[in-house]
Design an enzyme around this catalytic site. Structure first.
Site, PDB file in Angstrom:
ATOM      1  N   MET A  71       2.016   2.001  -7.131  1.00  0.00           N
ATOM      2  CA  MET A  71       2.125   1.283  -5.876  1.00  0.00           C
ATOM      3  C   MET A  71       2.143  -0.204  -6.188  1.00  0.00           C
ATOM      4  SD  MET A  71      -1.133  -0.034  -5.501  1.00  0.00           S
ATOM      5  CE  MET A  71      -1.629  -0.076  -3.791  1.00  0.00           C
ATOM      6  N   SER A 121       4.974   6.127   1.153  1.00  0.00           N
ATOM      7  CA  SER A 121       4.330   4.889   1.572  1.00  0.00           C
ATOM      8  C   SER A 121       4.401   4.665   3.071  1.00  0.00           C
ATOM      9  CB  SER A 121       5.019   3.714   0.865  1.00  0.00           C
ATOM     10  OG  SER A 121       4.527   2.476   1.308  1.00  0.00           O
ATOM     11  N   ASP A 169       0.851  -1.196   0.000  1.00  0.00           N
ATOM     12  CA  ASP A 169       0.000   0.000   0.000  1.00  0.00           C
ATOM     13  C   ASP A 169       0.878   1.234   0.000  1.00  0.00           C
ATOM     14  OD1 ASP A 169      -2.823  -0.865   0.071  1.00  0.00           O
ATOM     15  OD2 ASP A 169      -2.077  -2.017   1.755  1.00  0.00           O
ATOM     16  N   THR A 170       0.732   2.035  -1.036  1.00  0.00           N
ATOM     17  CA  THR A 170       1.653   3.113  -1.349  1.00  0.00           C
ATOM     18  C   THR A 170       0.891   4.158  -2.135  1.00  0.00           C
ATOM     19  OG1 THR A 170       3.613   1.678  -1.367  1.00  0.00           O
ATOM     20  CG2 THR A 170       3.740   3.644  -2.720  1.00  0.00           C
ATOM     21  N   THR A 171       1.391   5.405  -2.131  1.00  0.00           N
ATOM     22  CA  THR A 171       0.842   6.445  -2.987  1.00  0.00           C
ATOM     23  C   THR A 171       1.921   6.902  -3.951  1.00  0.00           C
ATOM     24  OG1 THR A 171      -0.761   7.247  -1.373  1.00  0.00           O
ATOM     25  CG2 THR A 171      -0.047   8.792  -3.053  1.00  0.00           C
TER      26      THR A 171
END
Length: 487
Positions: A377, A313, A294-296
């Site tokens: 991501m 992240s 889970d990351t932007t």
């Protein structure tokens, strides 16, 4: 910020700050950051704002407790000092045009006045609601969430670094750290301008971050792929097979070669040797070759041609599921990248950066001008997603929308999204629903799983600077939240 005369760096920091408030399940002030900035011609600047473990990091204690891997959740020892805020300050300090108070103002407003819970956040609210009162009353999409402690932390950061790292947030981190951190750990900056990695492939220079980022996997896979006879049509199962094998040949020894300060020059130079092991008709065995996330991701290009490729992240979901109690900032668990093998070059220990999955990318033309900023991501799968997107863009001349919107595959490990390379010959090729390659991959010996689209396949974004100077952009059309916008 662009409408106000700000730079692409101002826009990137402002957008990331808003997402840090409104998308704590993906990113935030408790996480890390990497960025590439192209300003003119030539090599981009590379910013490593990943934090270090505290002075009290003790691998023997973890091993004595029976751990053979870093704890995934609810353990402060998997929480390096967050680097995000330092990254914003470094990026704005070098490339910003607007006052930092103005850049952070929208994020502060959302935190103070409230924002509606997004559909993507809702599944995690039941888990984190009991851990942080900010989320205790939110139950469904649209419910108003206020984060007053985060507003205070942002206001403190706008006044200077010490207001954040040595202020309310820093004091709270020390209090819950149990000796993991010292005040000196928090006083030390986490942001560092470093030399980027580059590979000349498909008539372009592709740039990314050096270790402790896994960015070299993207360049190595692209270098392997360039020498393969790729089919003209990406729908051909042979196309997927060859790129899968390029990714596997690039990544099978990642756990051995990726660590802070590692030199990957020899690894990148091994593209020819690794390519020679690929059989167009069958899957190779790679185990013996080595000595979800889970990351932007966001990117911006301004009217003066500055391009920013930024990725930020918490590692997994809400991160460690530990919240600094005063500000309510959730802390990442990027320390899961450390090894607990005694003597391993990435072994958990004091003041060390863990191996990182984050891979921002930037493409320039042979004359040094900016072509693209791109990223996604997706945990371990980030280089694999970018391999597919960039091959479609640079080899098959697809538009940004076509390159980002086409079906994808990814290599899946044992379930966390960060364990792909622990058993490289056991990974499954998960094919996104609608992908045309499953049967052809099975015929070549790949274990294949068909999956509906989800975040494991990445939320890719791309801005392309056309030869005319016109900008073309695309955000992943399958993601629940994401946007491409221009003036």
């Amino acid at each position: 910020m662009l409408e106000r005369g700000g730079s692409a760096a101002d826009a990137a920091v402002a957008a990331n700050a808003v997402l840090a408030v409104t998308s704590p399940h993906l990113c935030g002030l408790g996480g890390d950051l990497f960025a590439l900035v192209h300003d003119g011609t030539g090599a981009p600047a590379a910013l490593n704002a990943s934090g270090r473990s505290g002075s009290g990091a003790d691998p023997e204690r973890l091993r004595a407790e029976g751990h053979d891997r870093m704890p995934h959740h609810h353990d402060i020892r998997s929480v390096p000092v967050p680097g995000c805020a330092d990254g914003w300050l470094a990026l704005h300090g070098r490339y910003g045009r607007l006052p930092l108070t103005e850049v952070l103002a929208p994020a502060i407003g959302h935190a103070r006045d409230g924002f509606p819970a997004s559909p993507l956040m809702v599944p995690g609210l039941a888990t984190v609601g009991p851990l942080c009162e900010d989320f205790a009353t939110a139950r469904s999409a649209g419910d108003l969430i206020r984060r007053p402690g985060v507003a205070r932390a942002l206001e403190a950061l706008a006044d200077g670094r010490d207001g954040f790292y040595l202020g309310e947030f820093g004091k709270g981190l020390l209090a819950i750290g149990g000796g993991e951190y010292s005040e000196d750990d928090l006083a030390a900056g986490n942001a560092e301008w470093v030399d980027p990695l580059r590979a000349r492939v498909f008539g372009h220079d592709v740039w990314t971050m050096p270790p402790n980022s896994q960015g070299y996997l993207l360049l190595l896979a692209l270098g392997i792929a360039e020498g393969l006879d790729l089919p003209a049509d990406p729908a051909d199962p042979l196309w997927a097979h060859l790129l899968v094998e390029a990714a596997r040949m690039a990544g099978h020894d990642r756990l051995d070669v990726l660590f802070e300060g590692a030199s990957v020059d020899a690894v990148l130079d091994s593209a020819d040797a690794r390519r020679a092991l690929i059989d167009p008709s069958a899957r190779a065995t790679v185990q013996d070759l080595a000595a979800d996330g889970d990351t932007t991701y966001l990117c911006a290009v301004d009217g003066d041609g500055m391009g920013v490729s930024l990725i930020q992240s918490n590692a997994s979901g809400f991160g460690s599921l530990i919240f600094e109690p005063s500000t309510g900032i959730n802390l990442h668990n990027r320390g899961i990248g450390f090894s607990l093998i005694p003597g391993h070059p990435a072994e958990y220990g004091p003041r060390r950066r863990p191996p990182h999955t984050l891979v921002p990318a930037l493409v320039t033309r042979p004359d040094g001008s900016l072509r693209s900023v791109v990223g996604t991501m997706g945990g371990d799968a980030q280089p694999q997603v970018l391999l597919q997107v960039l091959t479609r863009l640079l080899v098959h001349n697809r538009t940004p929308g076509e390159a980002v919107g086409a079906p994808r595959w990814r290599l899946a490990g044992q379930g966390t999204g960060f364990d792909t390379w622990r058993a490289p010959d056991q990974v499954v090729v998960e094919v996104e629903e609608g992908g045309p390659w499953s049967e052809g991959l099975r015929e070549r010996g790949h274990p294949v799983g068909a999956m509906p689209y989800g975040s494991a396949f990445g939320h890719a974004h791309l801005i392309d600077v056309l030869p005319s100077g016109v900008l073309a952009g695309a955000a992943d059309p399958r993601s629940i939240i994401g946007a491409a916008a221009g003036l």
